[in-house]
Design a protein around this motif. Structure first.
Motif, PDB file in Angstrom:
ATOM      1  N   VAL A  35     -30.519  -5.426  54.105  1.00 35.39           N
ATOM      2  CA  VAL A  35     -29.452  -6.415  53.826  1.00 35.39           C
ATOM      3  C   VAL A  35     -29.517  -7.550  54.281  1.00 35.39           C
ATOM      4  O   VAL A  35     -30.085  -8.158  55.329  1.00 35.39           O
ATOM      5  CB  VAL A  35     -27.984  -6.348  54.434  1.00 35.39           C
ATOM      6  CG1 VAL A  35     -27.015  -7.172  53.842  1.00 35.39           C
ATOM      7  CG2 VAL A  35     -27.283  -4.630  53.527  1.00 35.39           C
ATOM      8  N   PRO A  36     -30.505  -8.072  53.698  1.00 31.88           N
ATOM      9  CA  PRO A  36     -30.958 -10.350  53.877  1.00 31.88           C
ATOM     10  C   PRO A  36     -30.304 -10.238  55.153  1.00 31.88           C
ATOM     11  O   PRO A  36     -28.475 -10.664  54.987  1.00 31.88           O
ATOM     12  CB  PRO A  36     -31.643 -10.530  52.549  1.00 31.88           C
ATOM     13  CG  PRO A  36     -31.707  -9.958  52.142  1.00 31.88           C
ATOM     14  CD  PRO A  36     -30.405  -8.588  52.536  1.00 31.88           C
ATOM     15  N   PRO A  37     -30.244 -11.264  56.064  1.00 30.65           N
ATOM     16  CA  PRO A  37     -29.690 -11.716  57.172  1.00 30.65           C
ATOM     17  C   PRO A  37     -29.152 -13.384  56.283  1.00 30.65           C
ATOM     18  O   PRO A  37     -29.565 -13.717  55.759  1.00 30.65           O
ATOM     19  CB  PRO A  37     -30.327 -12.034  58.640  1.00 30.65           C
ATOM     20  CG  PRO A  37     -31.778 -12.279  57.788  1.00 30.65           C
ATOM     21  CD  PRO A  37     -31.419 -11.361  56.684  1.00 30.65           C
ATOM     22  N   ARG A  38     -27.845 -14.466  57.409  1.00 31.78           N
ATOM     23  CA  ARG A  38     -27.616 -14.801  56.688  1.00 31.78           C
ATOM     24  C   ARG A  38     -28.384 -16.307  56.937  1.00 31.78           C
ATOM     25  O   ARG A  38     -28.844 -17.947  55.936  1.00 31.78           O
ATOM     26  CB  ARG A  38     -26.484 -15.261  57.656  1.00 31.78           C
ATOM     27  CG  ARG A  38     -25.662 -16.453  57.357  1.00 31.78           C
ATOM     28  CD  ARG A  38     -24.876 -17.287  57.987  1.00 31.78           C
ATOM     29  NE  ARG A  38     -24.184 -15.850  58.693  1.00 31.78           N
ATOM     30  CZ  ARG A  38     -22.883 -16.299  59.558  1.00 31.78           C
ATOM     31  NH1 ARG A  38     -22.016 -17.820  59.737  1.00 31.78           N
ATOM     32  NH2 ARG A  38     -22.690 -15.290  60.257  1.00 31.78           N
ATOM     33  N   VAL A  64     -33.263  -3.749  47.849  1.00 31.90           N
ATOM     34  CA  VAL A  64     -32.238  -5.349  48.570  1.00 31.90           C
ATOM     35  C   VAL A  64     -31.138  -4.666  48.161  1.00 31.90           C
ATOM     36  O   VAL A  64     -30.948  -5.137  47.646  1.00 31.90           O
ATOM     37  CB  VAL A  64     -33.010  -6.154  48.725  1.00 31.90           C
ATOM     38  CG1 VAL A  64     -32.077  -7.897  48.976  1.00 31.90           C
ATOM     39  CG2 VAL A  64     -34.213  -6.638  49.155  1.00 31.90           C
ATOM     40  N   LEU A  65     -29.757  -4.805  49.752  1.00 30.82           N
ATOM     41  CA  LEU A  65     -28.521  -4.537  49.204  1.00 30.82           C
ATOM     42  C   LEU A  65     -27.616  -5.838  49.251  1.00 30.82           C
ATOM     43  O   LEU A  65     -28.043  -6.375  50.052  1.00 30.82           O
ATOM     44  CB  LEU A  65     -27.936  -3.226  50.633  1.00 30.82           C
ATOM     45  CG  LEU A  65     -28.500  -1.935  50.382  1.00 30.82           C
ATOM     46  CD1 LEU A  65     -27.773  -1.079  50.799  1.00 30.82           C
ATOM     47  CD2 LEU A  65     -28.396  -2.068  48.624  1.00 30.82           C
ATOM     48  N   ASP A  66     -27.474  -6.138  48.861  1.00 26.60           N
ATOM     49  CA  ASP A  66     -25.697  -6.275  48.666  1.00 26.60           C
ATOM     50  C   ASP A  66     -26.308  -8.302  48.443  1.00 26.60           C
ATOM     51  O   ASP A  66     -25.218  -8.727  48.190  1.00 26.60           O
ATOM     52  CB  ASP A  66     -25.110  -6.601  50.346  1.00 26.60           C
ATOM     53  CG  ASP A  66     -23.482  -7.447  50.379  1.00 26.60           C
ATOM     54  OD1 ASP A  66     -22.758  -7.033  49.750  1.00 26.60           O
ATOM     55  OD2 ASP A  66     -23.683  -7.945  51.851  1.00 26.60           O
ATOM     56  N   ARG A  67     -27.026  -8.684  49.023  1.00 32.42           N
ATOM     57  CA  ARG A  67     -27.469 -10.556  48.886  1.00 32.42           C
ATOM     58  C   ARG A  67     -29.162 -10.155  47.643  1.00 32.42           C
ATOM     59  O   ARG A  67     -29.599  -9.138  48.936  1.00 32.42           O
ATOM     60  CB  ARG A  67     -27.571 -10.889  49.938  1.00 32.42           C
ATOM     61  CG  ARG A  67     -26.352 -11.055  50.913  1.00 32.42           C
ATOM     62  CD  ARG A  67     -27.016 -10.948  52.695  1.00 32.42           C
ATOM     63  NE  ARG A  67     -25.588 -10.673  53.232  1.00 32.42           N
ATOM     64  CZ  ARG A  67     -25.608 -11.197  54.629  1.00 32.42           C
ATOM     65  NH1 ARG A  67     -26.076 -11.163  55.142  1.00 32.42           N
ATOM     66  NH2 ARG A  67     -24.067 -10.685  55.352  1.00 32.42           N
ATOM     67  N   LEU A  70     -27.123  -4.982  43.854  1.00 30.84           N
ATOM     68  CA  LEU A  70     -25.188  -6.268  43.929  1.00 30.84           C
ATOM     69  C   LEU A  70     -24.466  -5.350  43.449  1.00 30.84           C
ATOM     70  O   LEU A  70     -24.172  -5.003  42.529  1.00 30.84           O
ATOM     71  CB  LEU A  70     -25.560  -7.739  43.652  1.00 30.84           C
ATOM     72  CG  LEU A  70     -27.320  -8.468  44.185  1.00 30.84           C
ATOM     73  CD1 LEU A  70     -27.172  -9.138  42.910  1.00 30.84           C
ATOM     74  CD2 LEU A  70     -27.637  -8.208  45.966  1.00 30.84           C
ATOM     75  N   ALA A  71     -23.135  -6.245  44.208  1.00 34.57           N
ATOM     76  CA  ALA A  71     -21.762  -6.456  43.588  1.00 34.57           C
ATOM     77  C   ALA A  71     -21.194  -7.121  42.561  1.00 34.57           C
ATOM     78  O   ALA A  71     -21.955  -8.001  43.488  1.00 34.57           O
ATOM     79  CB  ALA A  71     -20.408  -6.000  44.652  1.00 34.57           C
ATOM     80  N   THR A 125     -33.063  -5.078  39.181  1.00 31.64           N
ATOM     81  CA  THR A 125     -31.748  -5.445  39.746  1.00 31.64           C
ATOM     82  C   THR A 125     -30.533  -4.884  39.461  1.00 31.64           C
ATOM     83  O   THR A 125     -30.309  -4.911  37.736  1.00 31.64           O
ATOM     84  CB  THR A 125     -31.428  -7.118  39.571  1.00 31.64           C
ATOM     85  OG1 THR A 125     -32.234  -7.492  40.861  1.00 31.64           O
ATOM     86  CG2 THR A 125     -30.325  -7.845  40.601  1.00 31.64           C
ATOM     87  N   THR A 126     -29.137  -4.195  40.457  1.00 31.19           N
ATOM     88  CA  THR A 126     -27.797  -3.659  39.594  1.00 31.19           C
ATOM     89  C   THR A 126     -26.929  -4.498  40.196  1.00 31.19           C
ATOM     90  O   THR A 126     -26.674  -4.599  41.431  1.00 31.19           O
ATOM     91  CB  THR A 126     -28.635  -1.640  39.718  1.00 31.19           C
ATOM     92  OG1 THR A 126     -29.362  -1.853  39.605  1.00 31.19           O
ATOM     93  CG2 THR A 126     -27.185  -1.553  39.697  1.00 31.19           C
ATOM     94  N   VAL A 127     -26.104  -4.784  39.205  1.00 30.65           N
ATOM     95  CA  VAL A 127     -25.118  -5.347  39.615  1.00 30.65           C
ATOM     96  C   VAL A 127     -23.584  -3.928  39.112  1.00 30.65           C
ATOM     97  O   VAL A 127     -23.419  -3.944  38.456  1.00 30.65           O
ATOM     98  CB  VAL A 127     -24.961  -6.696  39.045  1.00 30.65           C
ATOM     99  CG1 VAL A 127     -23.136  -6.949  39.600  1.00 30.65           C
ATOM    100  CG2 VAL A 127     -26.046  -7.588  39.402  1.00 30.65           C
ATOM    101  N   LEU A 128     -23.308  -3.680  39.943  1.00 33.94           N
ATOM    102  CA  LEU A 128     -22.474  -2.562  40.564  1.00 33.94           C
ATOM    103  C   LEU A 128     -20.474  -3.691  40.164  1.00 33.94           C
ATOM    104  O   LEU A 128     -20.573  -4.908  40.835  1.00 33.94           O
ATOM    105  CB  LEU A 128     -22.082  -1.798  41.940  1.00 33.94           C
ATOM    106  CG  LEU A 128     -23.581  -1.604  41.756  1.00 33.94           C
ATOM    107  CD1 LEU A 128     -23.233  -0.686  43.874  1.00 33.94           C
ATOM    108  CD2 LEU A 128     -23.640   0.102  40.940  1.00 33.94           C
TER     109      LEU A 128
END
Length: 338
Positions: free
Chosen positions: A126-129, A147-150, A161-162, A315-318
């Motif tokens: 998960v890449p950091p801020r 890579v998750l979330d971002r 991603l979501a 790239t997958t957007v859930l």
């Protein structure tokens, strides 16, 4: 993927004994500075990375270890995500090593480097801020990466991603349909991709309904539930909101603390479910992500790549889902329903 250079390669390139390279790599300092400089130059030139797992891996074997770097172990969202990944990884015969970056770029870089030194078969991150070095500057070889979330700048990574913007827009539309006009946004820094997307959904819903975005109703400093509590108390005293969109679970928990402290509440929908959501009175409506699916998909994808599967980055957007429990409605409607 290039062949991994060895200490023998470093010794040959630097023109020194293998034992001297070994001492240098293991941190000994009583080495002739000229030799140390030649060894350092050879390591950079060859892209050598010490192999901490070599003693227990025979030639041709893999480590059967995957690395996971999340943003914050204390966040229930990431705890649930880690659990989902670990369950899938274990079922496939792999060991998962997980660590947190605490949203700090240099910390993220150090953790990634340590995992690469362990010769993990794949990485899930998960890449950091706070951004660290670009992935293009990470010394190869780099194992399969998810890579998750971002999103990230990693060219060869799969990304999962979501639908943050869509879920947030639907939540705010629901608050508007319930009669709200002054909807507060309570969230973390907009440096975060997820927050930017959720704020975009918030704005889109207001715009479609003909409501202007009031900066006085926007708080983007809620990194903890204590921060969120303070922001909600301030906004409810000064901004007169008639509903809240809590952009993460900590913002929602902080809002509940604020309601209790102020002695009254207003309608709220939160992004991400949390255990206390159903204990509130009324229960909190939430936008949910399928964390189990995200973790399972990430684990399967990195293992598939590590075992010679599809190499083309995807790239997958859930999708997200809105779970209505009653807290999105005004007090009078809730009382009538009871």
């Amino acid at each position: 993927m290039s062949t991994n250079p060895t200490m023998n390669d470093v010794a040959r390139t630097a023109g020194v004994a293998l034992k001297t390279v070994s001492r240098f790599v293991n941190g000994e300092t009583n080495i002739n500075p000229l030799l140390a400089a030649r060894i350092a130059d050879a390591i950079v030139a060859l892209g050598y990375r010490r192999n901490l797992a070599a003693a227990r891996i025979r030639p041709g074997w893999t480590s059967k270890i995957l690395g996971l770097v999340i943003s914050d172990h204390a966040n229930p969202y990431y705890s649930a995500l880690t659990r989902a990944i670990e369950q899938t990884v274990r079922a496939r015969g792999y060991l998962l090593i997980s660590a947190s970056s605490e949203e700090d770029g240099p910390t993220f870089d150090r953790v990634v480097e340590r995992l690469l030194e362990q010769r993990v078969d794949g990485l899930i991150v998960v890449p950091p801020r706070s951004p660290g070095r670009p992935w293009a500057q990470v010394m190869p070889p780099i194992p399969p990466l998810v890579v998750l979330d971002r999103p990230s700048d990693a060219a060869d990574a799969d990304t999962i991603l979501a639908d943050n913007a869509g879920g947030s827009e639907l939540a705010v539309q629901t608050l508007i349909a319930g009669g709200a006009h002054r909807i507060a946004f309570i969230g973390d820094s907009l440096q975060l991709y997820t927050m930017r997307e959720r704020f975009a959904g918030y704005k889109a819903a207001l715009t479609v309904a003909g409501h202007a975005v009031d900066d006085a109703l926007v708080a983007t400093d809620a990194h903890s539930h204590e921060d969120a509590r303070a922001s909600v108390i301030r906004l409810m005293r000064e901004g007169n909101p008639d509903a809240i969109f809590a952009a993460n679970n900590r913002a929602a928990i902080g809002s509940l603390f604020a309601f209790r402290e102020l002695g009254h509440r207003i309608p709220m929908i939160a992004f991400d479910d949390f255990e206390a959501a159903q204990l509130a009175e009324p229960p909190i409506s939430v936008v949910t992500q399928n964390i189990t699916e995200m973790g399972h998909l990430a684990a399967e994808r990195v293992i598939d790549r590590a075992t010679g599967g599809e190499k083309t980055p995807t790239t997958t957007v859930l999708p997200t889902a809105l779970v209505l429990r009653g807290s999105e409605l005004p007090d009078d409607i809730l009382i009538e329903k009871v």
